[in-house]
Scaffold this motif. Structure first.
Motif, PDB file in Angstrom:
ATOM      1  N   THR A  52      41.804  39.917  48.586  1.00 55.85           N
ATOM      2  CA  THR A  52      41.595  40.154  50.020  1.00 55.85           C
ATOM      3  C   THR A  52      41.070  41.563  50.247  1.00 55.85           C
ATOM      4  N   GLY A  53      41.606  42.535  49.503  1.00 52.06           N
ATOM      5  CA  GLY A  53      41.119  43.907  49.603  1.00 52.06           C
ATOM      6  C   GLY A  53      39.663  44.019  49.196  1.00 52.06           C
ATOM      7  N   LEU A  54      39.288  43.305  48.142  1.00 53.45           N
ATOM      8  CA  LEU A  54      37.883  43.325  47.722  1.00 53.45           C
ATOM      9  C   LEU A  54      36.981  42.693  48.769  1.00 53.45           C
ATOM     10  N   ILE A  55      37.444  41.598  49.342  1.00 61.21           N
ATOM     11  CA  ILE A  55      36.634  40.907  50.351  1.00 61.21           C
ATOM     12  C   ILE A  55      36.489  41.764  51.598  1.00 61.21           C
ATOM     13  N   SER A  56      37.579  42.401  52.007  1.00 62.58           N
ATOM     14  CA  SER A  56      37.536  43.148  53.265  1.00 62.58           C
ATOM     15  C   SER A  56      36.798  44.473  53.140  1.00 62.58           C
ATOM     16  N   SER A  57      36.567  44.937  51.921  1.00 62.84           N
ATOM     17  CA  SER A  57      35.784  46.169  51.738  1.00 62.84           C
ATOM     18  C   SER A  57      34.319  45.777  51.737  1.00 62.84           C
ATOM     19  N   VAL A  58      33.772  45.620  52.921  1.00 58.21           N
ATOM     20  CA  VAL A  58      32.450  45.030  53.107  1.00 58.21           C
ATOM     21  C   VAL A  58      31.358  45.829  52.419  1.00 58.21           C
ATOM     22  N   SER A  59      31.301  47.112  52.665  1.00 60.18           N
ATOM     23  CA  SER A  59      30.200  47.900  52.143  1.00 60.18           C
ATOM     24  C   SER A  59      30.519  48.452  50.763  1.00 60.18           C
ATOM     25  N   GLY A  62      29.888  52.438  50.550  1.00 62.35           N
ATOM     26  CA  GLY A  62      30.698  53.436  51.221  1.00 62.35           C
ATOM     27  C   GLY A  62      32.140  53.491  50.767  1.00 62.35           C
ATOM     28  N   LEU A  63      32.468  52.879  49.649  1.00 64.84           N
ATOM     29  CA  LEU A  63      33.878  52.804  49.284  1.00 64.84           C
ATOM     30  C   LEU A  63      34.243  53.580  48.024  1.00 64.84           C
ATOM     31  N   SER A  64      33.373  54.340  47.474  1.00 70.00           N
ATOM     32  CA  SER A  64      33.572  55.113  46.249  1.00 70.00           C
ATOM     33  C   SER A  64      34.247  54.290  45.160  1.00 70.00           C
ATOM     34  N   HIS A  65      35.513  54.551  44.844  1.00 70.68           N
ATOM     35  CA  HIS A  65      36.139  53.922  43.683  1.00 70.68           C
ATOM     36  C   HIS A  65      37.177  52.858  44.028  1.00 70.68           C
ATOM     37  N   GLN A  66      37.447  52.608  45.280  1.00 74.14           N
ATOM     38  CA  GLN A  66      38.487  51.644  45.637  1.00 74.14           C
ATOM     39  C   GLN A  66      38.248  50.250  45.042  1.00 74.14           C
ATOM     40  N   PRO A  67      37.050  49.679  45.149  1.00 71.60           N
ATOM     41  CA  PRO A  67      36.852  48.353  44.560  1.00 71.60           C
ATOM     42  C   PRO A  67      37.101  48.340  43.054  1.00 71.60           C
ATOM     43  N   ASN A  68      36.744  49.428  42.366  1.00 70.00           N
ATOM     44  CA  ASN A  68      36.994  49.476  40.930  1.00 70.00           C
ATOM     45  C   ASN A  68      38.484  49.462  40.626  1.00 70.00           C
ATOM     46  N   GLU A  69      39.267  50.175  41.412  1.00 66.79           N
ATOM     47  CA  GLU A  69      40.716  50.169  41.219  1.00 66.79           C
ATOM     48  C   GLU A  69      41.279  48.768  41.450  1.00 66.79           C
ATOM     49  N   LEU A  70      40.797  48.109  42.499  1.00 61.19           N
ATOM     50  CA  LEU A  70      41.251  46.747  42.777  1.00 61.19           C
ATOM     51  C   LEU A  70      40.870  45.808  41.637  1.00 61.19           C
ATOM     52  N   ARG A  71      39.631  45.920  41.164  1.00 67.03           N
ATOM     53  CA  ARG A  71      39.173  45.084  40.053  1.00 67.03           C
ATOM     54  C   ARG A  71      39.995  45.325  38.796  1.00 67.03           C
ATOM     55  N   LEU A  74      43.291  43.710  39.064  1.00 63.80           N
ATOM     56  CA  LEU A  74      43.145  42.258  38.919  1.00 63.80           C
ATOM     57  C   LEU A  74      42.964  41.861  37.458  1.00 63.80           C
ATOM     58  N   VAL A  75      42.174  42.625  36.729  1.00 62.55           N
ATOM     59  CA  VAL A  75      41.973  42.345  35.303  1.00 62.55           C
ATOM     60  C   VAL A  75      43.309  42.447  34.572  1.00 62.55           C
ATOM     61  N   SER A  76      44.081  43.461  34.911  1.00 58.56           N
ATOM     62  CA  SER A  76      45.398  43.628  34.298  1.00 58.56           C
ATOM     63  C   SER A  76      46.302  42.438  34.606  1.00 58.56           C
ATOM     64  N   LEU A  77      46.296  41.996  35.856  1.00 59.30           N
ATOM     65  CA  LEU A  77      47.099  40.827  36.223  1.00 59.30           C
ATOM     66  C   LEU A  77      46.624  39.572  35.503  1.00 59.30           C
ATOM     67  N   GLN A  78      45.311  39.425  35.382  1.00 56.73           N
ATOM     68  CA  GLN A  78      44.775  38.251  34.697  1.00 56.73           C
ATOM     69  C   GLN A  78      45.245  38.207  33.249  1.00 56.73           C
ATOM     70  N   LYS A  79      45.234  39.362  32.588  1.00 55.07           N
ATOM     71  CA  LYS A  79      45.675  39.405  31.193  1.00 55.07           C
ATOM     72  C   LYS A  79      47.166  39.127  31.078  1.00 55.07           C
ATOM     73  N   SER A  80      47.946  39.686  31.976  1.00 56.05           N
ATOM     74  CA  SER A  80      49.399  39.532  31.905  1.00 56.05           C
ATOM     75  C   SER A  80      49.868  38.125  32.249  1.00 56.05           C
ATOM     76  N   TRP A  81      49.215  37.515  33.225  1.00 52.44           N
ATOM     77  CA  TRP A  81      49.713  36.249  33.760  1.00 52.44           C
ATOM     78  C   TRP A  81      48.777  35.068  33.540  1.00 52.44           C
ATOM     79  N   LYS A  82      47.749  35.246  32.746  1.00 54.77           N
ATOM     80  CA  LYS A  82      46.809  34.162  32.451  1.00 54.77           C
ATOM     81  C   LYS A  82      46.245  33.538  33.724  1.00 54.77           C
ATOM     82  N   LEU A  83      45.817  34.403  34.628  1.00 51.50           N
ATOM     83  CA  LEU A  83      45.256  33.918  35.887  1.00 51.50           C
ATOM     84  C   LEU A  83      43.896  33.267  35.684  1.00 51.50           C
ATOM     85  N   GLU A  84      43.335  33.388  34.470  1.00 48.48           N
ATOM     86  CA  GLU A  84      42.056  32.720  34.220  1.00 48.48           C
ATOM     87  C   GLU A  84      42.210  31.209  34.283  1.00 48.48           C
ATOM     88  N   GLN A  85      43.445  30.729  34.261  1.00 45.01           N
ATOM     89  CA  GLN A  85      43.696  29.294  34.386  1.00 45.01           C
ATOM     90  C   GLN A  85      43.723  28.858  35.866  1.00 45.01           C
TER      91      GLN A  85
END
Length: 133
Positions: A52-59, A62-71, A74-85
């Motif tokens: 939701t944070g990634l979606i709501s950060s429209v531009s 203009g967001l410097s590093h926030q989307p990278n932190e969110l990404r 998310l990558v960390s969560l995907q690895k920990s919890w197998k969210l790729e499923q």
């Protein structure tokens, strides 16, 4: 073999103890399982919040590093919890495409605005030249 009343009572007590022990083990297993599911649910809920944070950060510009932190989170969560499923990777890919398209369209719009301004100035200059002659 026939059991005396005392032996029969002792056997019943042993059976009851075994039954109680099994019930305790089943209860403990159910608690562990519910805690695991609760942790997974919390991780998925966090992932959805990050998406939701990634979606709501429209531009993306203009967001410097926030989307990278969110990404990264998310990558960390995907690895920990197998969210790729789940459908999250597809959703993230779509978000990245939209953000990339937005950046490209913003660049094109900026270039077209500059070109439009140059054409407007040329047109004004041409009109001025025609009125003076």
């Amino acid at each position: 073999r026939l059991f005396s009343h005392q032996e029969s009572t002792e056997l019943k007590e042993e059976d009851e103890c075994e039954i109680v022990q099994k019930l305790i083990e089943q209860r403990d297993d159910a608690i562990k399982c519910s805690l695991k599911y609760n942790d997974q649910l919390c991780a998925f809920e966090e992932a959805l919040g990050l998406v939701t944070g990634l979606i709501s950060s429209v531009s993306p510009l203009g967001l410097s590093h926030q989307p990278n932190e969110l990404r990264n989170r998310l990558v960390s969560l995907q690895k920990s919890w197998k969210l790729e499923q789940t459908s999250l990777p597809t959703l993230l890919s779509s978000i990245e495409k939209i953000r990339s398209n937005y950046a490209n369209l913003s660049n094109e719009a900026e270039a077209l605005t500059i070109e439009n301004n140059m054409l407007r100035e040329s047109l004004i200059g041409a009109r001025k030249a025609l009125t003076e002659s």
